[in-house]
Design an enzyme around this catalytic site. Structure first.
Site, mmCIF file in Angstrom:
data_model
loop_
_atom_site.group_PDB
_atom_site.id
_atom_site.type_symbol
_atom_site.label_atom_id
_atom_site.label_comp_id
_atom_site.label_asym_id
_atom_site.label_seq_id
_atom_site.Cartn_x
_atom_site.Cartn_y
_atom_site.Cartn_z
ATOM 1 N N GLU A 40 23.764 58.091 40.736
ATOM 2 C CA GLU A 40 23.943 57.219 41.826
ATOM 3 C C GLU A 40 24.175 55.985 41.188
ATOM 4 O O GLU A 40 23.557 55.430 40.503
ATOM 5 C CB GLU A 40 22.849 57.268 42.746
ATOM 6 C CG GLU A 40 23.034 56.183 43.913
ATOM 7 C CD GLU A 40 21.730 55.653 44.718
ATOM 8 O OE1 GLU A 40 20.645 56.156 44.534
ATOM 9 O OE2 GLU A 40 21.926 54.974 45.503
ATOM 10 N N ASP A 103 11.534 45.854 34.633
ATOM 11 C CA ASP A 103 11.886 44.842 35.186
ATOM 12 C C ASP A 103 11.218 43.465 34.969
ATOM 13 O O ASP A 103 9.995 43.671 35.752
ATOM 14 C CB ASP A 103 12.263 45.010 36.310
ATOM 15 C CG ASP A 103 13.010 43.482 37.362
ATOM 16 O OD1 ASP A 103 13.392 42.901 36.702
ATOM 17 O OD2 ASP A 103 13.122 43.858 38.409
ATOM 18 N N ASP A 105 10.846 39.371 35.530
ATOM 19 C CA ASP A 105 11.486 38.400 36.244
ATOM 20 C C ASP A 105 10.576 36.924 36.044
ATOM 21 O O ASP A 105 9.392 37.112 36.097
ATOM 22 C CB ASP A 105 11.643 38.601 37.548
ATOM 23 C CG ASP A 105 12.611 37.729 38.220
ATOM 24 O OD1 ASP A 105 13.456 38.174 38.935
ATOM 25 O OD2 ASP A 105 12.198 36.501 38.350
#
Ligand SMILES: [Zn+2]
Length: 414
Positions: A40, A103, A105
């Protein structure tokens, strides 16, 4: 920002001339086109229109569609049981594999960094990313045996980690959760003041993290971030040791005897260590110094991203729509030298191509030689990141080949 106004035009040129389609396909096909066609992709196109469940049969279709749709943002999702474009017609549609991702951040560091906040970053706070990268990379390699790890700058204020080993890609949700939770030492939201509690005996992964943190803790957290330099920062610190109720007042008085962050930290360190050694007071923890170090610098992970199989993550070589910087891979071994400020924007890349071409044209005229065909990205500062990406791909392909040979050997034995 002027660059944003003509972003669609810049992106068009980027996808026409600079996006590394071949290497991108080499990566996401893992030597198997069938795997690629069930992956995807999600695109954010102009006017923030978000299209999920895109998929491409092959490299050619990927190139054609990216150039046609000119995405402002590209996210990568899982590999599904059928091509995601057919999800509406399938009663059973489910993800079957995906890289294990992390991830990190900068905004999650707002409670510990004092140089910037929110979406801002500078070279001082980038050091937190550097620590995060070293700790996570070492744990993934040494504790889990992963070898194919791609680190990517997220384009603005963070980093993404893609673990691409076959065994990582096939992990189920509970195994992903286990890895993510193993790496998570900072717990509790804004209302939890003390977020780290170490057991009596450290796990070796904590030991290793501390080896990474200790040499930089004083210059970076205590001095540069001024951990104890202001009244506000001292209060935050005192809140962390709130479990030591009777000691807090004493520590407060002690800190106020000194004027700089460093002197205050050294005084506290000495005071705590002396008390531990003399057993004069009962501290609830014997590892307060280490717990403080971890709370002030250990990686903040968004573990929901790592746990889910169908979670999307911004793609490498995507362009950050706000900064127009390219999400370039970087080498975790030299992460200290990585400077987010010098990551090229699309405009920089195009200027570099023009400058190269102009120089080359002049040289060719002078020496009357033939025009040499060079790929545009090689004329730019993106080239360095592509070397890193290509080395990662070579290692990945070598392992793939090794596995195939091993498999055919097994077949021959029977
Ligand atoms: Zn900063």
């Amino acid at each position: 920002m002027a660059a944003q106004n003509n972003l669609p035009d810049l992106l068009r040129v980027y996808y026409q001339r600079l996006f590394p389609y071949n290497d991108y396909y080499r990566w996401l096909s893992y030597g198997n086109g069938n795997l690629f066609s069930r992956r995807e992709f999600s695109f954010t196109v102009q006017d923030d229109v978000y299209i999920r469940f895109q998929a491409f049969k092959n490299l050619n279709q990927l190139m054609t569609e990216m150039k046609r749709l000119n995405p402002h943002k590209i996210d990568i999702g899982a590999v599904y049981n059928v091509p995601p474009t057919e999800h509406k017609y399938e009663t059973k549609f489910f993800p079957v594999e995906k890289e294990l991702v992390f991830d990190i951040d900068m905004t999650d560091y707002d409670e510990v960094r004092t140089c910037c906040s929110g979406t801002d970053i500078c070279n001082k706070c980038w050091k937190y990313m550097s620590i995060a990268c070293k700790i996570i990379d070492a744990a993934l390699r040494e504790d889990f045996g992963f070898r194919h790890i791609l680190w990517v700058f997220s384009g603005r204020r963070g980093v993404h980690c893609w673990v691409c080993d076959k065994k990582a890609r096939s992990l189920n949700v509970s195994a992903r959760s286990a890895v993510a939770e193993y790496l998570q030492l900072i717990r509790g939201g804004a209302y939890m003041k003390k977020k780290v509690k170490l057991p009596q005996k450290f796990h070796h992964s904590v030991e290793r993290a501390l080896e990474i943190i200790k040499p930089v803790f004083v210059p970076m957290c205590v001095e540069e971030q001024n951990m104890l330099g202001t009244e506000e920062n001292m209060n935050k610190f005192l809140e962390i040791i709130h479990t030591e109720e009777d000691m807090r007042a004493e520590v407060k008085t002690l800190l106020h005897k000194y004027t700089t962050s460093k002197a205050r930290w050294e005084a506290f360190d000495q005071y705590y260590t002396q008390q531990l050694q003399s057993n004069s007071k009962k501290w609830r923890t014997r590892h307060l110094i280490e717990e403080i170090m971890i709370q002030y610098s250990y990686p903040r992970l968004d573990i929901h991203v790592s746990k889910a199989l169908n979670h999307l993550l911004k793609s490498p070589y995507c362009v950050h729509p706000k900064t127009t910087k390219v999400c370039v891979p970087f080498n975790p071994k030299t992460v200290d030298n990585f400077d987010p400020d010098t990551v090229p924007t699309i405009q920089t890349l195009l200027d570099e191509v023009d400058a190269y071409d102009a120089k080359e044209l002049a040289r060719q005229k002078e020496e009357s030689i033939d025009v040499r065909r060079i790929r545009d990205y090689k004329k730019t500062s993106m080239n360095k990141s592509l070397h890193i990406f290509q080395e990662f791909l070579r290692n990945l392909e070598d392992s793939n080949r090794g596995e195939k040979i091993a498999q055919s050997d097994i077949k021959m034995e029977f």
